[in-house]
Design a protein around this motif. Structure first.
Motif, PDB file in Angstrom:
ATOM      1  N   PHE A  44       0.821  -1.206   0.000  1.00  0.00           N
ATOM      2  CA  PHE A  44       0.000   0.000   0.000  1.00  0.00           C
ATOM      3  C   PHE A  44       0.861   1.264   0.000  1.00  0.00           C
ATOM      4  O   PHE A  44       0.533   2.244  -0.670  1.00  0.00           O
ATOM      5  N   ALA A  48       0.447   4.582  -2.311  1.00  0.00           N
ATOM      6  CA  ALA A  48       0.091   5.878  -1.730  1.00  0.00           C
ATOM      7  C   ALA A  48       1.082   6.951  -2.170  1.00  0.00           C
ATOM      8  O   ALA A  48       0.685   8.075  -2.497  1.00  0.00           O
ATOM      9  N   LYS A  52       0.070  10.287  -4.247  1.00  0.00           N
ATOM     10  CA  LYS A  52       0.386  11.617  -3.712  1.00  0.00           C
ATOM     11  C   LYS A  52       1.448  12.345  -4.515  1.00  0.00           C
ATOM     12  O   LYS A  52       1.797  13.481  -4.191  1.00  0.00           O
ATOM     13  N   LYS A 129      -7.200   7.298  -8.492  1.00  0.00           N
ATOM     14  CA  LYS A 129      -7.211   8.113  -7.264  1.00  0.00           C
ATOM     15  C   LYS A 129      -8.474   7.972  -6.415  1.00  0.00           C
ATOM     16  O   LYS A 129      -8.384   7.731  -5.208  1.00  0.00           O
ATOM     17  N   PHE A 132      -8.647   4.490  -4.914  1.00  0.00           N
ATOM     18  CA  PHE A 132      -7.613   4.370  -3.888  1.00  0.00           C
ATOM     19  C   PHE A 132      -8.070   5.079  -2.610  1.00  0.00           C
ATOM     20  O   PHE A 132      -7.898   4.562  -1.503  1.00  0.00           O
ATOM     21  N   GLY A 136      -8.510   3.572   1.155  1.00  0.00           N
ATOM     22  CA  GLY A 136      -7.877   4.205   2.312  1.00  0.00           C
ATOM     23  C   GLY A 136      -8.881   4.527   3.415  1.00  0.00           C
ATOM     24  O   GLY A 136      -8.604   4.320   4.604  1.00  0.00           O
TER      25      GLY A 136
END
Length: 150
Positions: A44, A48, A52, A129, A132, A136
């Protein structure tokens, strides 16, 4: 008399063995689920960082990691056996007190991880995005409700 001593001794041995087996089962369950969650975290983290913009987006690598997480997300639930709420664990008693809610969270984890694996196949960060982000949120929701945070 000798037969009674033998029976009592055997009964004690069986009870001790079953107690040790149960303790080992609990320790194994805790170790198992922690291993699965650590492997999810391992995969993960780089995703991430890509989402980002902290590292360059590599569509193939992202997709590979998303596929791994989708498989792993189906596994942790079996490690939450009865009695595994004590010991070296951050699992909160609420897991067993609110089992239906916990199971729903585990279902959401598997569902959202599979959705991310599907989205990752697009290779398009604009598609990835939001999916994801949902995964999260799912992780955070369970951590907030069911895990002792450091």
């Amino acid at each position: 008399m000798m037969k009674k001593v033998f029976v009592i001794g055997m009964t004690a041995a069986v009870l001790m063995a079953s107690t040790l087996a149960a303790a080992t089962d609990v320790e194994d369950a805790i170790e198992y689920r922690q291993g699965v969650f650590n492997t999810i975290k391992w995969n993960f983290g780089p995703m991430a960082a890509m989402v980002k913009g902290k590292i360059d987006f590599d569509a193939a690598e992202f997709s590979r990691r998303a596929d791994v997480v989708a498989v792993l997300a189906k596994l942790p639930r079996e490690g939450f056996i009865e009695g595994s709420d004590v010991g070296e664990t951050d699992a909160r008693p609420e897991i067993w007190e609110n089992k239906d809610d916990f199971d729903a969270g585990m279902d959401a984890l598997a569902k959202n991880a599979a959705a991310l694996a599907d989205a990752a196949k697009s290779g398009d960060m604009d598609v990835i995005k939001p999916v994801f982000g949902e995964l999260g949120k799912t992780c955070k929701g369970c951590h907030d409700d069911f895990r002792v945070e450091d």
